[in-house]
Design a protein around this motif. Structure first.
Motif, PDB file in Angstrom:
ATOM      1  N   MET A   1       1.602  -0.880   0.157  1.00 16.92           N
ATOM      2  CA  MET A   1      -0.094   0.098  -0.149  1.00 16.92           C
ATOM      3  C   MET A   1       0.532   0.902   0.369  1.00 16.92           C
ATOM      4  SD  MET A   1      -3.127   1.185   0.327  1.00 16.92           S
ATOM      5  CE  MET A   1      -3.815   2.328   1.224  1.00 16.92           C
ATOM      6  N   PHE A   2       1.751   1.461   0.752  1.00 14.04           N
ATOM      7  CA  PHE A   2       2.750   2.212   1.194  1.00 14.04           C
ATOM      8  C   PHE A   2       3.412   3.141  -0.284  1.00 14.04           C
ATOM      9  CE2 PHE A   2       6.832   4.821   2.255  1.00 14.04           C
ATOM     10  CZ  PHE A   2       6.760   5.891   2.983  1.00 14.04           C
ATOM     11  N   LYS A   3       3.549   1.446  -1.358  1.00 11.78           N
ATOM     12  CA  LYS A   3       4.466   2.081  -2.129  1.00 11.78           C
ATOM     13  C   LYS A   3       4.090   2.545  -3.089  1.00 11.78           C
ATOM     14  CE  LYS A   3       7.872  -1.964  -1.033  1.00 11.78           C
ATOM     15  NZ  LYS A   3       8.999  -2.802  -1.517  1.00 11.78           N
ATOM     16  N   PHE A   4       2.705   2.240  -3.133  1.00 11.27           N
ATOM     17  CA  PHE A   4       1.611   2.453  -4.333  1.00 11.27           C
ATOM     18  C   PHE A   4       1.201   3.976  -4.277  1.00 11.27           C
ATOM     19  CE2 PHE A   4      -3.007   2.743  -5.236  1.00 11.27           C
ATOM     20  CZ  PHE A   4      -3.119   2.875  -6.877  1.00 11.27           C
ATOM     21  N   LEU A   5       1.049   3.955  -3.359  1.00 14.05           N
ATOM     22  CA  LEU A   5       0.931   5.022  -2.868  1.00 14.05           C
ATOM     23  C   LEU A   5       2.619   6.604  -2.804  1.00 14.05           C
ATOM     24  CD1 LEU A   5      -1.777   5.219   0.285  1.00 14.05           C
ATOM     25  CD2 LEU A   5      -2.273   6.074  -1.410  1.00 14.05           C
ATOM     26  N   LEU A   6       3.494   5.838  -2.800  1.00 10.70           N
ATOM     27  CA  LEU A   6       4.345   6.451  -3.277  1.00 10.70           C
ATOM     28  C   LEU A   6       4.603   6.340  -4.491  1.00 10.70           C
ATOM     29  CD1 LEU A   6       6.450   8.030  -1.277  1.00 10.70           C
ATOM     30  CD2 LEU A   6       7.846   5.752  -1.963  1.00 10.70           C
ATOM     31  N   VAL A   7       4.156   6.151  -5.696  1.00 11.90           N
ATOM     32  CA  VAL A   7       4.575   6.155  -7.090  1.00 11.90           C
ATOM     33  C   VAL A   7       2.845   6.891  -7.880  1.00 11.90           C
ATOM     34  CG1 VAL A   7       3.300   4.757  -9.072  1.00 11.90           C
ATOM     35  CG2 VAL A   7       5.754   3.667  -7.210  1.00 11.90           C
ATOM     36  N   VAL A   8       1.592   7.228  -6.557  1.00 14.13           N
ATOM     37  CA  VAL A   8       1.239   7.820  -7.000  1.00 14.13           C
ATOM     38  C   VAL A   8       1.198   9.526  -6.819  1.00 14.13           C
ATOM     39  CG1 VAL A   8      -1.784   8.583  -6.384  1.00 14.13           C
ATOM     40  CG2 VAL A   8      -1.015   6.255  -6.707  1.00 14.13           C
ATOM     41  N   GLN A   9       1.955   9.311  -5.528  1.00 13.62           N
ATOM     42  CA  GLN A   9       2.367  10.944  -5.230  1.00 13.62           C
ATOM     43  C   GLN A   9       3.283  11.055  -6.204  1.00 13.62           C
ATOM     44  OE1 GLN A   9       4.611  11.495  -1.242  1.00 13.62           O
ATOM     45  NE2 GLN A   9       3.994  12.977  -1.436  1.00 13.62           N
ATOM     46  N   ALA A  10       4.849  10.225  -6.649  1.00 10.67           N
ATOM     47  CA  ALA A  10       5.437  10.924  -7.564  1.00 10.67           C
ATOM     48  C   ALA A  10       5.275  11.620  -8.614  1.00 10.67           C
ATOM     49  CB  ALA A  10       6.509   9.793  -8.034  1.00 10.67           C
ATOM     50  N   ILE A  11       3.394  10.671  -9.222  1.00 13.81           N
ATOM     51  CA  ILE A  11       2.905  11.140 -10.678  1.00 13.81           C
ATOM     52  C   ILE A  11       2.085  12.095 -10.508  1.00 13.81           C
ATOM     53  CG2 ILE A  11       0.580  10.434 -11.925  1.00 13.81           C
ATOM     54  CD1 ILE A  11       1.604   7.050 -11.638  1.00 13.81           C
ATOM     55  N   VAL A  12       1.393  12.256  -9.650  1.00 15.37           N
ATOM     56  CA  VAL A  12       0.883  14.254  -8.706  1.00 15.37           C
ATOM     57  C   VAL A  12       2.073  15.164  -8.477  1.00 15.37           C
ATOM     58  CG1 VAL A  12      -0.328  14.863  -7.171  1.00 15.37           C
ATOM     59  CG2 VAL A  12      -0.787  12.430  -7.743  1.00 15.37           C
ATOM     60  N   ALA A  13       3.117  14.567  -8.277  1.00 21.36           N
ATOM     61  CA  ALA A  13       4.265  15.708  -8.163  1.00 21.36           C
ATOM     62  C   ALA A  13       4.344  15.993  -9.621  1.00 21.36           C
ATOM     63  CB  ALA A  13       4.622  15.552  -7.641  1.00 21.36           C
ATOM     64  N   LEU A  14       4.742  15.512 -10.702  1.00 24.03           N
ATOM     65  CA  LEU A  14       5.421  15.377 -11.743  1.00 24.03           C
ATOM     66  C   LEU A  14       4.234  16.625 -12.802  1.00 24.03           C
ATOM     67  CD1 LEU A  14       7.048  11.945 -13.417  1.00 24.03           C
ATOM     68  CD2 LEU A  14       7.778  14.171 -12.448  1.00 24.03           C
ATOM     69  N   LEU A  15       2.241  15.552 -12.345  1.00 21.94           N
ATOM     70  CA  LEU A  15       1.961  16.595 -13.117  1.00 21.94           C
ATOM     71  C   LEU A  15       1.485  17.698 -12.460  1.00 21.94           C
ATOM     72  CD1 LEU A  15      -0.983  13.275 -12.706  1.00 21.94           C
ATOM     73  CD2 LEU A  15       0.504  14.723 -14.972  1.00 21.94           C
ATOM     74  N   LEU A  16       2.003  18.374 -10.926  1.00 20.25           N
ATOM     75  CA  LEU A  16       1.435  19.062 -10.448  1.00 20.25           C
ATOM     76  C   LEU A  16       2.714  20.604 -11.263  1.00 20.25           C
ATOM     77  CD1 LEU A  16       0.306  21.414  -8.242  1.00 20.25           C
ATOM     78  CD2 LEU A  16       1.904  20.417  -6.668  1.00 20.25           C
ATOM     79  N   VAL A  17       3.988  19.817 -11.666  1.00 22.80           N
ATOM     80  CA  VAL A  17       5.012  20.748 -12.201  1.00 22.80           C
ATOM     81  C   VAL A  17       4.869  21.033 -13.641  1.00 22.80           C
ATOM     82  CG1 VAL A  17       7.185  20.248 -12.929  1.00 22.80           C
ATOM     83  CG2 VAL A  17       6.718  19.706 -10.195  1.00 22.80           C
ATOM     84  N   THR A  18       4.416  20.212 -13.998  1.00 26.67           N
ATOM     85  CA  THR A  18       3.746  19.735 -15.565  1.00 26.67           C
ATOM     86  C   THR A  18       2.976  21.187 -15.661  1.00 26.67           C
ATOM     87  OG1 THR A  18       4.191  18.213 -16.041  1.00 26.67           O
ATOM     88  CG2 THR A  18       3.426  19.200 -17.989  1.00 26.67           C
ATOM     89  N   ALA A  19       2.093  21.318 -15.115  1.00 28.91           N
ATOM     90  CA  ALA A  19       0.328  22.298 -15.156  1.00 28.91           C
ATOM     91  C   ALA A  19       1.230  24.031 -14.506  1.00 28.91           C
ATOM     92  CB  ALA A  19      -0.597  21.867 -13.776  1.00 28.91           C
ATOM     93  N   ILE A  20       1.954  24.060 -13.488  1.00 29.27           N
ATOM     94  CA  ILE A  20       2.322  24.949 -12.693  1.00 29.27           C
ATOM     95  C   ILE A  20       3.937  25.726 -14.478  1.00 29.27           C
ATOM     96  CG2 ILE A  20       4.660  26.154 -11.107  1.00 29.27           C
ATOM     97  CD1 ILE A  20       3.333  23.999  -9.196  1.00 29.27           C
ATOM     98  N   LEU A  21       4.161  24.171 -14.769  1.00 30.14           N
ATOM     99  CA  LEU A  21       5.494  25.369 -15.606  1.00 30.14           C
ATOM    100  C   LEU A  21       4.416  26.076 -17.132  1.00 30.14           C
ATOM    101  CD1 LEU A  21       8.070  22.899 -15.516  1.00 30.14           C
ATOM    102  CD2 LEU A  21       7.549  25.354 -14.271  1.00 30.14           C
ATOM    103  N   MET A  22       3.263  25.096 -17.169  1.00 33.40           N
ATOM    104  CA  MET A  22       2.467  25.440 -18.391  1.00 33.40           C
ATOM    105  C   MET A  22       1.826  26.644 -18.155  1.00 33.40           C
ATOM    106  SD  MET A  22       0.651  21.996 -19.829  1.00 33.40           S
ATOM    107  CE  MET A  22       0.175  22.668 -21.162  1.00 33.40           C
ATOM    108  N   GLN A  23       1.445  27.105 -16.989  1.00 33.28           N
ATOM    109  CA  GLN A  23       1.024  28.575 -17.172  1.00 33.28           C
ATOM    110  C   GLN A  23       1.709  29.482 -17.132  1.00 33.28           C
ATOM    111  OE1 GLN A  23      -0.974  29.011 -13.041  1.00 33.28           O
ATOM    112  NE2 GLN A  23      -1.544  26.737 -12.837  1.00 33.28           N
ATOM    113  N   ARG A  24       1.113  30.602 -17.510  1.00 34.97           N
ATOM    114  CA  ARG A  24       2.432  32.178 -17.731  1.00 34.97           C
ATOM    115  C   ARG A  24       2.199  32.554 -16.662  1.00 34.97           C
ATOM    116  NH1 ARG A  24      -0.255  35.519 -22.978  1.00 34.97           N
ATOM    117  NH2 ARG A  24       0.709  37.222 -21.101  1.00 34.97           N
ATOM    118  N   SER A  25       3.293  33.404 -16.375  1.00 37.22           N
ATOM    119  CA  SER A  25       2.970  34.571 -15.511  1.00 37.22           C
ATOM    120  C   SER A  25       2.161  35.780 -14.500  1.00 37.22           C
ATOM    121  CB  SER A  25       4.799  34.688 -15.062  1.00 37.22           C
ATOM    122  OG  SER A  25       4.301  36.302 -16.190  1.00 37.22           O
TER     123      SER A  25
END
Length: 113
Positions: A1-25
């Protein structure tokens, strides 16, 4: 369970970085031109990215708290891998007494007031 949630968090982190970088300042979001109606106009993209950033940020914080709680509750014993340890005993240097210096106690110095 812990490893699965850790992988999900890594994916969420990558998506969050992508969403932030796609926005204009300036808050325009992607800077996409086009028709004034529709989902993926400049305004629609900005609204979508703003919502996505908020949702992904909330998911990241929730997953962080959940992972910390699981790690705190889980009491797995830790083991040290001794497969690389040789069978030879560890050599230590012999202990030698320190030579006396003659001034064993330091003189008391009053504190300045």
């Amino acid at each position: 369970m812990f490893k699965f949630l850790l992988v999900v968090q890594a994916i969420v982190a990558l998506l969050l970085v992508t969403a932030i970088l796609m926005q204009r300042s300036e808050g325009g979001g992607l800077g996409v031109g086009g028709s004034s109606s529709g989902f993926m106009t400049a305004r629609g993209a900005a609204d979508f990215l703003t919502r996505a950033t908020a949702i992904l940020g909330a998911a990241f914080i929730t997953l962080s708290i959940l992972l910390a709680a699981i790690a705190g509750v889980t009491r797995e014993s830790t083991s040290v891998d001794t497969s690389l340890v040789k069978d030879q005993p560890v050599q230590t240097a012999p202990a030698t007494p320190a030579a006396p210096t003659g001034n064993e106690t330091a003189p008391a110095v009053p504190l300045a007031q």
